[in-house]
Structure formats: C-alpha cells, structure tokens
Enzyme design. Structure first.
Site, PDB file in Angstrom:
ATOM      1  N   CYS A 196      25.748  23.549  17.894  1.00  0.00           N
ATOM      2  CA  CYS A 196      24.994  21.989  17.047  1.00  0.00           C
ATOM      3  C   CYS A 196      25.310  21.499  17.620  1.00  0.00           C
ATOM      4  O   CYS A 196      23.823  20.634  18.340  1.00  0.00           O
ATOM      5  CB  CYS A 196      26.152  22.291  15.707  1.00  0.00           C
ATOM      6  SG  CYS A 196      24.681  20.372  14.938  1.00  0.00           S
ATOM      7  N   CYS A 218      36.131  25.635  15.370  1.00  0.00           N
ATOM      8  CA  CYS A 218      35.414  25.221  14.787  1.00  0.00           C
ATOM      9  C   CYS A 218      35.507  25.161  13.170  1.00  0.00           C
ATOM     10  O   CYS A 218      35.848  24.780  12.400  1.00  0.00           O
ATOM     11  CB  CYS A 218      34.056  24.959  14.743  1.00  0.00           C
ATOM     12  SG  CYS A 218      33.178  24.481  13.680  1.00  0.00           S
TER      13      CYS A 218
END
Length: 358
Positions: A195, A98
């Site tokens: 997440c 990410c």
C-alpha cells in the site's frame, strides 16, 4: 446475537465477507484501518477513496462502521523492519508482518473493545477451531487465491474467535455475489503490491528512506560488467532493471545471482541459470500453527515464495530454527522471504529464510 467486527479495506473481498456474515445472522460492524498516512499530494495510497467505498457498502448493508488509525503502529512494527531488511540486502515481505502486527494485533484488540465476539477478514483461507482448543489454518478452496502464505506468522491466541467467510468461495463467485447485491466494490480492481508504495516507482520510493551506494557488478568469474545503483534495489533472480548490455554473439539475459553486502558487489550471470538453484535454506523466526514445535525431522510441502506451487521438503529442527532440505533444487530462493509449510489442507506455519545453501 453474536457480534462480529469485519476488517474492511474498501475492496470486494471484505465487502462480501461482511455481507455473508450479516446474512448468516451476525450483528456485523465494519472497521476500516488506516495504516499509512500519505502527505505527498502525488502519493498513490487511496485511503480516502477506500474509506468512501467502505461507507457505501456498510450503508447498503445497514451496518455500523468505524475508522481507526494504526499508522504509528504500522510504522514502528512493519515499516521499520521493511527498511532494516532492505538495508541488510534482503527482500522482506511486509504483508506477512502486517497480518501479525496489525490486523491480528491492534485491530483485534480494538474490535474486542467494540464488543466483538468474533473478528473476520476477507482473506482467502479457512480455519478449524478444534475441540482440543487449537486453531488450525486451512487452505482456501480457491487454490489460486489462497492467502495462508501471508498468515504464516499469526499466533494461536490471535486466531481465536476468527472467522474467514470466503474460505469455500472462488474469486469469481465473490464477484458474482457482489454484483448481485449491488455492492459499490463489485467491479473494483484488486489491490496489488504494498500500500505505502502503490503505483509509484519502487526504486525512487526506497531512495527517499535509504541512502543508495553504487558499486561494481561482477560475473561469478570476477569480470566487471557494469555498475549497480545500490544493492537494496536488486533481488535474487531479477532480470529486468539490471541494465547490462548483451554480450556479442550470445543470447539470453543477465540476472542477479548474489549480493555481497560487505564489499558492495552485485554478482550476475548471463544465460546460465544454474547458479540460481539451491539445495536448502536455513529458516528462523518459526511460528507453528496448531502443532507443537517439532523436535525431529519431518517431511511436508513448502512454499518459498507466494506465487509458487508447493515443493517437497524435509524440515530438520535446529536450536535457532530449522534447516529446510529441498527434494528438488529450487530457483531463486531469497533471503528475507518466508518458507511456509503445509500438510495437505493445513498450513503448519513458517519462518524467515535467513540463509540459502547452494
């Protein structure tokens, strides 16, 4: 006045990063990234409430803010890889990708389109933009919060004009600053985990995307002791969730020691942890930060998972990566995770653990 765009997550760290940069005289812009779109009403991602916190903080600091949707890029560049690795029986770390593929990729490009001279995040790490044109990634003053491990794949061009305002601050001081300035995120709990999974059951979430095939659980001696629910649901060294009854008259837990993807077999051990200890690993996908790719063996320290103290290793470069020899045998080194290298205060880079040698 120089402009800096701060990646704001709705947490206390990025909020204080924005505050500190404004106090240092920068023209600060807040940028919230939406990386995961949750359609299920019971989903645990908190994008709406996180963005509301960003708005509150930016309004208090009197700085402009924007929101940008990178969900498509995240799905293609990070989540797809996450699923492929689990399907291959490995244990990936999507937070590392990410950073390289989103936060220092599309985010950086979008920030530049807003007129940024610099970009900044709330990571706990430091950076040295050296006069020689190289950018060195430094460990944070707060060793317990240092996040250089998650930045080991960020490249030199991506680190150009990057600021890390929290480099010298312990977490407690960041909280104290947030409370003193009345930031809405001052007491907000730190986010943990990934997440897109949030507080949901990880095994159930994974089964929504990957079909699970049950199979045998064997000891290293070949004794069948149970049935697993799919190899992707287990990781090396795992104790909880193996769900095997204890042996009569013996103490100790069962834990995972090996996965045989070709034959769909999960291997476990009871009590004896020696099968978990390895002597070296093969690392691929190496990214070096601020140094030329080494051609000769060298000694340094390394982390083989995030929550681990640095270990002495010898790195032996190969055509495809490096053989990493451990000074002391290491427990539960896991394929798919990252080996990250350090030279005292500097993070030298890292790569994916591709094979573990026992």
């Amino acid at each position: 006045m120089k402009t800096v765009v701060v990646g704001m997550s709705g947490g206390v760290d990025s909020s204080v990063a924005a505050l500190l940069l404004k106090e240092q005289g920068y023209n600060v812009i807040g940028l919230f990234m939406l990386n995961w779109e949750e359609n299920d009403a019971s989903g645990a991602c908190t994008a709406d409430s996180d963005y509301a916190d960003v708005r509150r903080v930016c309004s208090l600091l009197d700085i402009p803010y924007f929101s940008v949707n990178f969900a498509k890029e995240y799905s293609e560049r990070v989540f797809r890889h996450f699923l492929d690795e689990y399907a291959a029986g490995r244990t990936p770390n999507p937070d590392v990708l990410c950073n390289r593929e989103i936060k220092f990729g599309p985010f950086r490009e979008y920030a530049l389109s807003l007129g940024a001279d610099y970009i900044a995040t709330g990571h706990y790490c430091g950076i040295d933009h050296n006069a020689d044109g190289r950018h060195y990634l430094l460990k944070a003053a707060d060793g317990g919060k240092d996040q250089t491990y998650f930045l080991n794949q960020v490249t030199q061009p991506q680190l150009e004009n990057v600021l890390f305002p929290l480099a010298d601050l312990p977490k407690e001081e960041v909280r104290r600053i947030a409370v003193g300035r009345g930031l809405a995120t001052a007491q907000k709990k730190d986010s943990t985990g990934i997440c897109f999974i949030g507080e949901r059951n990880f095994r159930k979430f994974l089964m929504e995307y990957l079909p699970a095939q049950s199979g045998k659980i064997l000891t290293l001696d070949g004794e069948e002791v149970g049935e697993h629910v799919g190899l992707m649901h287990y990781t090396i060294g795992q104790r909880r969730g193996v769900n095997i009854g204890g042996k009569s008259g013996e103490s100790g837990r069962w834990f995972v020691v090996k996965k045989d993807l070709a034959n769909n077999i999960l291997y476990v051990s009871h009590g004896d942890e020696s099968p978990l200890y390895s002597k070296s690993c093969l690392v691929t996908g190496l990214n070096w930060i601020g140094i030329d790719p080494p051609k000769s063996p060298f000694e340094c320290t390394a982390k083989l998972r995030y929550r681990q103290s640095e270990q002495r290793v010898t790195v032996m470069p190969t055509e495809d990566g490096a053989d990493v020899i451990f000074a002391d045998r290491q427990r539960a080194v896991t394929e798919g995770q990252y080996a990250v290298f350090y030279d005292e205060a500097r993070c030298l880079g890292g790569g994916v653990i591709d094979k573990v040698i026992y």
